[in-house]
Design an enzyme around this catalytic site. Structure first.
Site, PDB file in Angstrom:
ATOM      1  N   ASN A 392      39.782  32.463  49.738  1.00  0.00           N
ATOM      2  CA  ASN A 392      39.860  33.223  50.987  1.00  0.00           C
ATOM      3  C   ASN A 392      39.752  34.716  50.719  1.00  0.00           C
ATOM      4  O   ASN A 392      38.734  35.333  50.974  1.00  0.00           O
ATOM      5  CB  ASN A 392      41.166  32.890  51.722  1.00  0.00           C
ATOM      6  CG  ASN A 392      41.168  33.353  53.155  1.00  0.00           C
ATOM      7  OD1 ASN A 392      40.589  34.380  53.489  1.00  0.00           O
ATOM      8  ND2 ASN A 392      41.822  32.620  54.028  1.00  0.00           N
ATOM      9  N   ASP A 393      40.807  35.303  50.164  1.00  0.00           N
ATOM     10  CA  ASP A 393      40.842  36.753  49.993  1.00  0.00           C
ATOM     11  C   ASP A 393      39.784  37.262  49.022  1.00  0.00           C
ATOM     12  O   ASP A 393      39.294  38.378  49.165  1.00  0.00           O
ATOM     13  CB  ASP A 393      42.232  37.191  49.513  1.00  0.00           C
ATOM     14  CG  ASP A 393      43.317  36.764  50.488  1.00  0.00           C
ATOM     15  OD1 ASP A 393      43.086  36.904  51.699  1.00  0.00           O
ATOM     16  OD2 ASP A 393      44.369  36.279  50.049  1.00  0.00           O
ATOM     17  N   ILE A 394      39.394  36.445  48.036  1.00  0.00           N
ATOM     18  CA  ILE A 394      38.438  36.905  47.027  1.00  0.00           C
ATOM     19  C   ILE A 394      37.006  36.921  47.548  1.00  0.00           C
ATOM     20  O   ILE A 394      36.100  37.361  46.844  1.00  0.00           O
ATOM     21  CB  ILE A 394      38.522  36.041  45.751  1.00  0.00           C
ATOM     22  CG1 ILE A 394      38.143  34.593  46.060  1.00  0.00           C
ATOM     23  CG2 ILE A 394      39.894  36.132  45.134  1.00  0.00           C
ATOM     24  CD1 ILE A 394      38.046  33.718  44.810  1.00  0.00           C
TER      25      ILE A 394
END
Length: 1032
Positions: A392-394
């Site tokens: 998600n965040d990456i």
């Protein structure tokens, strides 16, 4: 003999350096681990020759054997997804072993009446201090990774926690001063004990304040701590091997921590200060009112078949789902089909540096197709499909595009540049750091909802079928099928609030707010659930089922009187059985949650707010259209069900086959369906009609709906007159008269040749627009069907009779105006609605932390009345969404701020400090070394020189380790830091010849036991990991 042992120790130091250097490449990694095992064996064997060991085999053998057996068992049984927990646990063993060695040495010196000098006491102080912090910090890290405690940061005293740490450090160094200079050894020992206790607290507090998103940094940081602890023990015991080994391990952990922080664009200091991931405050996120576009298994497989290049980006979600073997098999199948397949690994994907590489190696993925982010980012613009599995965040583009994002500047995998992105997620929520991801609503992104292992298995089955391998049948995964596990341990907290669920009194409403199976989830959140007698019978749920799952059944008045929270489908209205309006029963209720529709009747809300100032009203029809709120969006979940039911009702009336068929008697044409409105309900109807084999045409005033409709197989038709229909909140707006005339003509032309017309058009707060005029109905063929899903709001067809199905006598067209499409599927609708309600109460903190936070975007939109005032703002008074072209225009200005490589500054603009900072650093180091040289003896300076040189060597060696082997690097340094076993061996001998075993010996025995777990467990688990890496 001492000289021989020292020579062997030097050889061991060299072998340890070669062991770390061997991890620079996959080909030499196994040899590196072998060097480490040989070195540890030689070190322990040569220590047997020292007089200080005194042939204490009677203590060494049982301690080392038992600890080694435990380490071997752990290393052989641990799953690769549990590797972060394993590494954290091994760190703790080194920490406690070093602490015990420090105490053992101190007790033995006192027994011999040989008072320690200031240098020796300082070494004891540092070793115990670092060991205690490493121990408790590692235990907390293990507990967070294992899920034994929450990954949310524990911020004691808020920002005051920093002051708490400072006070603790002041106390520690104050006690250290007493320990160093107290003439009374009893006072010195008490000071050491007190300092140890505070150090335990500091280690616990530091890691408890660090959020789960920073776990990769925490684990590598603790790895560094364990190394410095070993070095401190080496200084204390005057052992070169411990000093060198500890410095190598310490520099390794420090470098990995730096790499992790750089990968997250955060400073190491900010990580240690903690608090990240606790619900981050941020500016506006670039998702606008975008809607996530789901994709079916068959459709995605069709895209894979057409693609030439595929990049797979794994994240921790893949590890949680244990999907690495399925992903590895998928990659293998695609490569056999001639596709170019690579994996993209972000440095902080997972819970440990290199964690994803280990999992892929376990799944037999060749390491030569596993690329680092920096290697493959340039290839994304030429990639056909990027598959994001559990990440998600990456992959968040806000890192480069949004200056207000908490991850601004963080290097990310630039997957959005691919031709197509498919994101595999269990649900539509945010990632581990709690940050919205605009990638999910980009035009080229498709969402594949479901557990990663099942989703990949389904794709494999369909793909093998395409490839002629007769794979298993594929069961289509839809978003509404993704529900939480029903597993239940039967343990519930004491209830702190009461939920009341009355029976719905509106005629035709069969749904119920909570279903029996959902009762357990509400109880798990600390709620007691009271159901009105017979509340679920219309939906097929009996009172006995509710009681089975722990709900209480009560009569109507008691439900309203006892409840803190009332959950309903429809807003309170007149109850004929009670001969009383439900509005009169809200005296004790704190929160009312139901469909309110304030845009239609704001006076209703105003009257309740004034009558009950302590009542908060949350409208389930006012959930904002943002990614984080999709789990609460009951309108979408209900619209999906309604879209399906509309198709069923249409074909229940339409007397022909939906799919084209060829028989001996002739050909049967497919049904032609025209769907007006491509919101959630319209898209659901398109999907089901296409599954039936119909020819589908679709229309919507919003240009963004075109791609969604076409992705489901519909032909999207447009009015030639260009006018954007996107309104506030993601809904359509009212169009101009000129546009309406053109739309009427288009509708008439398509309806003339259609068998079924399904309309879904609604504008919040207004009557349904009349899209099908009487003259349109007249030109349709007899037997055709119109399903008016907007009938409850007056209908989109001029001839609709809300609540009824009628046949137009002039044309023979059947017009279905049912207002209870969702209630006609009450069991499933109720299940989805109950799940939406649970997510809402979870957002509000559950029963234990229940709080109406009006600053939260979701709560602020949903709460229509609070503290006696109406808080809802009409849509037409809200600011309009930003124009679509604004974002690209802003991008060129924002890009330089977040680009990974900043432009070089003009040297002429540098200050004196910037220009000559290197000279200032040299001066500072010179001052430190001169101070040490002035206060220390020659022997200590020799050890210190070895320590500094080992750090430099470690720095040079560790930087060459390939990122894919960072996890094996951490496990092998864990094993190497177990060299503290030598210090423990030397402390087995009692201080007095009159006794065979004293307190110091007991501590040395215990330290030996813990260190041996590290030695055996670390090398064996490293061997397991390295054996999995292969090239093909």
């Amino acid at each position: 003999m001492q000289q021989i042992v020292e020579s062997v120790y030097m050889l061991c130091s060299l072998l340890f350096i070669l062991a770390l250097g061997g991890l620079s490449q996959h080909e030499s990694s196994r040899k590196g681990n072998f060097f480490g095992i040989i070195s540890m064996t030689l070190a322990i064997g040569s220590t047997f020759l020292l007089d200080e060991f005194n042939s204490n085999f009677v203590y060494f053998i049982p301690a080392f054997s038992l600890g080694g057996l435990i380490g071997l068992t752990l290393a052989l049984k641990v799953e690769m997804i549990m590797m972060p927990q394993m590494v954290a646990a091994l760190h703790s063993f080194v920490g406690i072993a070093a602490t015990l060695v420090g105490y053992s040495k101190y007790l033995h010196e006192n027994e011999l009446n040989e008072a320690m000098g200031i240098i020796e006491k300082s070494e004891t102080f540092v070793g115990v201090f670092m060991g205690a912090i490493t121990f408790t910090g590692s235990v907390v890290a293990f507990a967070k990774l294992q899920g034994l405690i929450s990954g949310i940061p524990l911020l004691i005293c808020g920002r005051g926690r920093h002051m708490l740490n400072i006070v603790s450090l002041i106390l520690i160094f104050g006690l250290g001063y007493l320990f160093l200079f107290a003439e009374d050894e009893t006072l010195a020992f008490q000071s050491l004990m007190a300092m140890t206790g505070i150090s335990f607290f500091v280690g616990w507090h530091l890691v408890m304040a660090i959020g789960g998103a920073d776990m990769p940094v925490v684990v590598s940081m603790l790895n560094s701590y364990s190394g410095w602890t070993t070095s401190a023990s080496g200084f204390l015991l005057q052992n070169n091997l411990l000093i060198i080994t500890g410095a190598l391990v310490g520099s390794s952990g420090a470098i990995l921590s730096y790499i992790m922080c750089r990968a997250m664009n955060r400073s190491f200091f900010s990580v240690i200060m903690g608090g990240f991931g606790q619900g981050t405050t941020m500016g506006p996120v670039n998702i606008g009112d975008g809607v996530q576009t789901p994709i079916k298994c068959q459709d995605f497989v069709a895209e894979l078949v057409k693609a030439k290049s595929v990049v797979i980006v794994p994240g921790y979600g893949m590890a949680v789902a244990r999907a690495q073997h399925d992903v590895g098999e998928l990659a293998d199948v695609l490569r056999k089909m001639g596709k170019e397949v690579h994996f993209c690994i972000h440095p902080v994907a997972g819970r440990l540096p290199g964690h994803m590489n280990v999992l892929l190696a376990e799944a037999n993925v060749p390491y030569n197709i596993v690329m680092e982010m920096s290697e493959i980012n340039k290839d994304f613009p030429h990639t056909d499909i990027s598959m994001i599995i559990g990440a998600n965040d990456i992959v968040n583009p806000d890192a480069q595009e949004n200056p207000n994002s908490p991850i601004a500047g963080m290097p990310v995998c630039e997957v959005w540049k691919s031709k197509m992105v498919c994101v595999f997620k269990r649900g539509s929520g945010t990632g581990y750091a709690g940050i919205e991801n605009p990638l999910f609503v980009k035009p080229n992104t498709r969402m594949f909802f479901g557990s990663a292992d099942k989703s990949i298995k389904d794709i494999l089955g369909e793909l093998k079928g395409k490839a002629g391998d007769n794979g298993p049948a594929v069961k289509e995964v839809k978003k509404e099928e993704v529900v939480e596990s029903e597993a239940d341990d039967g343990v519930y907290p004491d209830p702190q609030m009461i939920i009341g669920v009355p029976k719905e009194v509106l005629q035709g409403e069969r749904r119920v707010a909570i279903t029996p199976k959902m009762v357990r989830k509400f109880r798990k959140s600390g709620f007691e659930v009271i159901i009105e007698k017979g509340a679920g019978e219309a939906a097929g749920f009996w009172d006995s089922e509710y009681e089975k799952y722990g709900a209480k059944i009560n009569r109507t008045d008691r439900v309203w009187r006892k409840a803190d929270i009332i959950l309903k489908v429809r807003k309170p209205s007149f109850n004929a059985e009670l001969n009383q309006n439900e509005q009169d029963l809200l005296e004790n209720v704190k929160l009312l949650v139901c469909y309110v529709y304030p845009a239609q009747d704001l006076s209703y809300v105003d009257n309740l707010a004034k009558r009950y100032p302590k009542l908060t009203i949350a409208a389930m029809d006012c959930v904002p259209r943002i990614t984080r709120a999709q789990k609460l969006d009951s309108l979408s979940s209900m619209a999906n069900v309604a879209g399906y039911r509309a198709v069923v009702e249409a074909f229940n009336i339409f007397q022909k086959c939906p799919k084209a068929q060829i028989t001996a008697a002739g050909k049967l044409p497919p049904a032609k369906v025209f769907i007006i409105g491509c919101g959630v309900a319209g898209l659901a109807a398109i999907g089901y009609c296409r599954n039936f084999g119909c020819i589908v045409k679709a229309f919507d005033t919003r240009s963004a709906a075109r791609e969604q409709a076409e992705s489901l197989g519909a032909e999207f038709v447009e009015v030639q007159l260009k006018e954007e229909g996107q309104g506030v909140g993601g809904y359509a707006k009212e169009m101009s008269d000129e546009f309406k005339r053109a739309q009427d003509q288009l509708t008439k032309d398509i309806a003339r040749v259609s068998d079924i017309v399904i309309t879904t058009a609604l504008i919040p707060g207004k009557p349904a627009p009349k899209l099908i005029k009487e003259e349109v109905v007249r030109v349709m063929r007899p037997g055709s069907v119109i399903v008016d899903m907007a009938a409850e709001m007056g209908g989109n067809c001029e001839l609709t009779e809300p609540g009824n199905a009628i046949t137009d006598p002039q044309s023979g067209v059947v017009i279905i105006g049912y207002t209870d499409l969702v209630s006609r599927m009450a069991p499933q609708s109720s299940e989805l609605f109950a799940n939406n309600l649970w997510h809402l109460l979870d957002e509000l903190g559950g029963a234990s932390k229940f709080h109406i936070n009006m600053k939260d975007e979701i709560v602020n939109n949903m709460v229509v009345a609070n503290a006696g005032e109406v808080t809802w703002i009409p849509l037409d008074k809200r600011p309009p969404p930003p124009p679509p072209q604004a974002k690209p225009a802003a991008a060129p200005q924002a890009a330089p701020v977040f680009h990974a490589a900043q432009p070089l500054e003009d040297a002429s603009h540098k200050s004196f400090i910037q220009e000559y900072s290197w000279l200032l650093n040299i001066a500072l180091l010179a001052t430190v070394f001169l101070s040490i040289g002035y206060s220390a003896d020659v022997e200590f300076l020799g050890f210190f020189l070895i320590f500094i040189l080992a750090i430099v060597i470690g720095y040079m060696v560790i930087w060459n380790v390939t990122p894919a082997l960072h996890t094996p690097l951490m496990s092998v340094t864990n094993a190497i830091s177990g060299i503290i076993v030598i210090g423990a061996m030397l402390e087995l001998t009692p201080a007095s010849e009159d006794v065979k075993f004293d307190e110091g010996s007991a501590l040395g025995f215990t330290s030996l036991f813990f260190a041996s777990i590290n030695v055996v467990g670390g090398f064996v688990v490293t061997y397991r990991m390295l054996e999995m890496f292969r090239k093909k």
